[in-house]
Write an enzyme that holds these catalytic residues in place. Structure first.
Site, PDB file in Angstrom:
ATOM      1  N   HIS A 182     -17.372   9.874 -44.534  1.00 49.08           N
ATOM      2  CA  HIS A 182     -18.558   9.934 -43.944  1.00 49.08           C
ATOM      3  C   HIS A 182     -19.549  11.068 -44.633  1.00 49.08           C
ATOM      4  O   HIS A 182     -18.761  12.248 -44.958  1.00 49.08           O
ATOM      5  CB  HIS A 182     -18.430  10.520 -42.363  1.00 49.08           C
ATOM      6  CG  HIS A 182     -19.725  10.876 -41.626  1.00 49.08           C
ATOM      7  ND1 HIS A 182     -19.749  11.912 -40.963  1.00 49.08           N
ATOM      8  CD2 HIS A 182     -20.863  10.178 -41.657  1.00 49.08           C
ATOM      9  CE1 HIS A 182     -20.880  11.947 -40.408  1.00 49.08           C
ATOM     10  NE2 HIS A 182     -21.431  10.774 -40.631  1.00 49.08           N
TER      11      HIS A 182
HETATM   12 CA    CA Z   1     -19.901   7.086 -46.639  1.00 46.41          CA
END
Ligand code: CA
Ligand code: ZLM
Ligand code: ZN
Length: 390
Positions: A182
Site C-alpha cells: 500500500h
Molecule cells: Ca500499491
C-alpha cells in the site's frame, strides 16, 4: 548506430545518477539498489537510451526535502552513522525515527536519499517546464516514508516531493501505485486535500502484510467538509492475482478515475514486487501484465512521471523496468524478447535469457481473488467516484 529511433511519440526523459547504485542496505536485506545497474544495462543493451533525453540528476538539497520532511528528521539522516546503532545516547532518536531492520543505517544513507529524491524532483520539473512529456526515475518510488519517520525501506518520500513540484502548475495530480504494498506515505501526505487523488493497488491483510493499511473503505477523511474526503482510492487484493484480472481491474479503476478527476499530471509508481516470483510479493503478474498497466496509463496522453519502487528479485525488476521503458518510448515492438548477447551481467538472465519468462507459472500462488470479489471492488470505487464529483 543500431539503436532505436523514435520518429514520433512523446518526448521521454530519463533521470538517473549511477552514484545511487552502489549503496548497500546490509547483508541479505531485500532492497538492492544494484537492481538499478541491471536495469540500466538492459536498457542500454537494447539501445533504448538513444530514444530518450538522458539527465544526470543532482542530489536534492536539504531545503527541497524539507518541503515535506521535518528538519530534525533530515538533520538526523544527514549526521547519523552506522556506529550510532550501538550508541545508547542515540537509541531514543533511532527508535523515534523508526530505524531498525527494515530501515537500517548504512554508509552514505543521506547521499542515497538525496540522490533518488533529486531524480524525482528533476523529473517533475522537466514535465512542468514542458521539456518532457514522460519523465522516468527508476531509483525513486519510495512510497512509505513519512514526514518524520522512515518506513518499509523508505527514508525520504521522493514521490511526495515530486507531486509538490507538479502541484505548483497543475490544479489536480493523480497518483497511481502498482507496488504490491500500500502506498501509505503518499496517501497520508495528501489525505486532506482534493488536489491529489491517490490510487493504490495492493495486497491487503491487516495483520499479516505490510503496512496493514489501505482497506477499501479507507477513502479519505471522514468529515464531509474536509476537501480530502473521497480522494483516497484503495484497491485491496488477495494473494495470487493474475495478468488478465489485474489488467481489467486496473483499466476499470484507473479509467474511471481519470475520466472523473481529469488530472493535469499523473505520477505512476511501478513497484515490481507485484510480479510473480518476487522475494517479498505474492501476486502472479508477468512482465507483460505489469507493463500493460504502464501502457494503459500512457494512452491518456497526460504528462507522466514514472518512478520505480519495490521489487526484490533483481533479474525480474530489471526485465520489467526495461520493458516498461520500451513501452514509454514506443519501441516495445522493436525489442527482441531474447536478451542481447552483449548485455553486462547476462548470466543473471539465464537459463532462459528471455525478457518475458513465465513468472506466473514458475511459482504459482493460488489465486484468492474471485471474479465476484473483483467486481465488488470496482463497484465500490465507482460509487466512491460519484461522491467525489460532489
Ligand atoms: Ca500499491
Ligand atoms: N521485520 N534482513 C516494502 C517494505 C516491506 C515489518 C517484519 C524485519 C521484510 C524483510 C530486513 C536482513 C516497498 C514488515 C520484518 C526483518 C518488522 C518487510 C533485513 C527480510 C529482511 O532478511 C532481512 C537481516 C528484512 C526485511 C524481510 N520487511 C519483508 N517485509 C516489511 C517492509 C517496501 O516495496 O513497498 C517500497 C520500496 N516489514 O513486515 C516487520 C513488520 C521488521
Ligand atoms: Zn513494495
Amino acid at each position: 548506430h543500431n539503436g532505436i529511433t523514435r520518429p514520433k511519440g512523446y518526448r521521454v526523459s530519463w533521470h538517473a545518477n549511477p552514484a545511487v547504485e552502489p549503496h548497500h542496505f546490509g547483508q541479505s536485506h531485500p532492497m538492492k539498489p544494484w537492481r538499478l545497474t541491471l536495469t540500466k544495462q538492459l536498457v542500454m543493451a537494447y539501445g533504448m537510451h538513444y530514444a530518450m533525453d538522458l539527465y544526470l540528476t543532482r542530489a536534492a538539497t536539504f531545503e527541497e526535502m524539507a518541503e515535506f520532511h521535518k528538519e530534525d528528521y533530515l538533520e538526523f539522516l544527514r549526521q547519523v552513522v552506522p556506529a550510532d546503532m550501538e550508541a545508547p545516547e542515540q537509541s531514543d532518536r533511532i527508535a523515534s525515527y523508526n530505524i531498525g531492520d527494515d530501515c537500517p543505517i548504512f554508509d552514505g544513507l543521506y547521499n542515497y536519499c538525496s540522490l533518488y529524491a533529486g531524480g524525482t524532483i528533476d523529473a517533475a520539473r522537466k514535465l512542468v517546464n514542458n521539456q518532457s512529456e514522460i519523465a522516468i526515475n527508476w531509483s525513486g518510488g519510495l512510497h512509505h516514508a513519512k514526514k518524520a519517520e522512515a518506513s518499509g525501506f523508505c527514508y525520504v518520500n521522493d514521490i511526495v516531493l515530486g507531486i509538490l513540484q507538479l502541484l505548483r502548475h497543475h490544479p489536480r495530480v493523480m497518483y497511481i501505485d502498482i507496488d504490491v504494498h500500500h502506498g501509505d506515505g503518499v496517501e497520508q501526505a495528501f489525505w486532506s486535500t482534493d488536489r491529489v487523488l491517490t490510487v493504490s493497488f495492493h495486497k491487503y491483510d491487516k495483520d499479516n502484510f505490510f503496512p496493514g493499511t489501505g482497506a477499501l473503505d479507507s477513502t479519505g477523511p471522514a468529515h464531509p467538509l474536509n476537501p480530502g474526503a473521497h480522494h483516497a482510492i484503495n484497491v485491496p487484493l488477495n494473494d495470487g492475482i493474475e495478468d488478465a484480472d489485474y489488467l481489467q481491474l486496473f483499466k476499470e479503476v484507473v479509467g474511471s478515475c481519470v475520466e472523473t478527476y481529469r488530472p493535469g499530471a499523473i505520477v505512476l509508481q511501478c513497484g515490481a514486487d507485484s510480479l510473480g516470483c518476487d522475494r517479498l510479493g505474492c501476486f502472479n503478474l508477468n512482465v507483460t501484465g505489469h507493463g500493460s498497466c504502464v501502457e494503459y496509463v500512457k494512452t491518456f496522453g497526460i504528462p507522466l512521471l514514472v518512478v520505480g519502487g519495490g521489487g526484490y528479485t533483481p533479474r525480474n525488476v530489471s526485465r520489467a523496468w526495461a520493458h516498461e521503458t520500451s513501452i514509454l518510448i514506443d519501441a516495445a515492438d522493436k525489442i527482441d524478447p531474447n536478451i542481447p548477447e552483449t548485455v553486462a551481467f547476462r548470466n543473471h538472465f539465464g537459463p532462459d535469457y528471455s525478457l518475458f519468462p513465465p513468472l506466473s507459472e514458475m511459482r504459482r500462488i493460488e489465486n484468492k481473488n474471485s471474479k465476484a470479489y473483483l467486481a465488488s471492488v470496482v463497484a465500490a470505487v465507482k460509487e466512491q467516484l460519484r461522491y467525489m464529483k460532489g
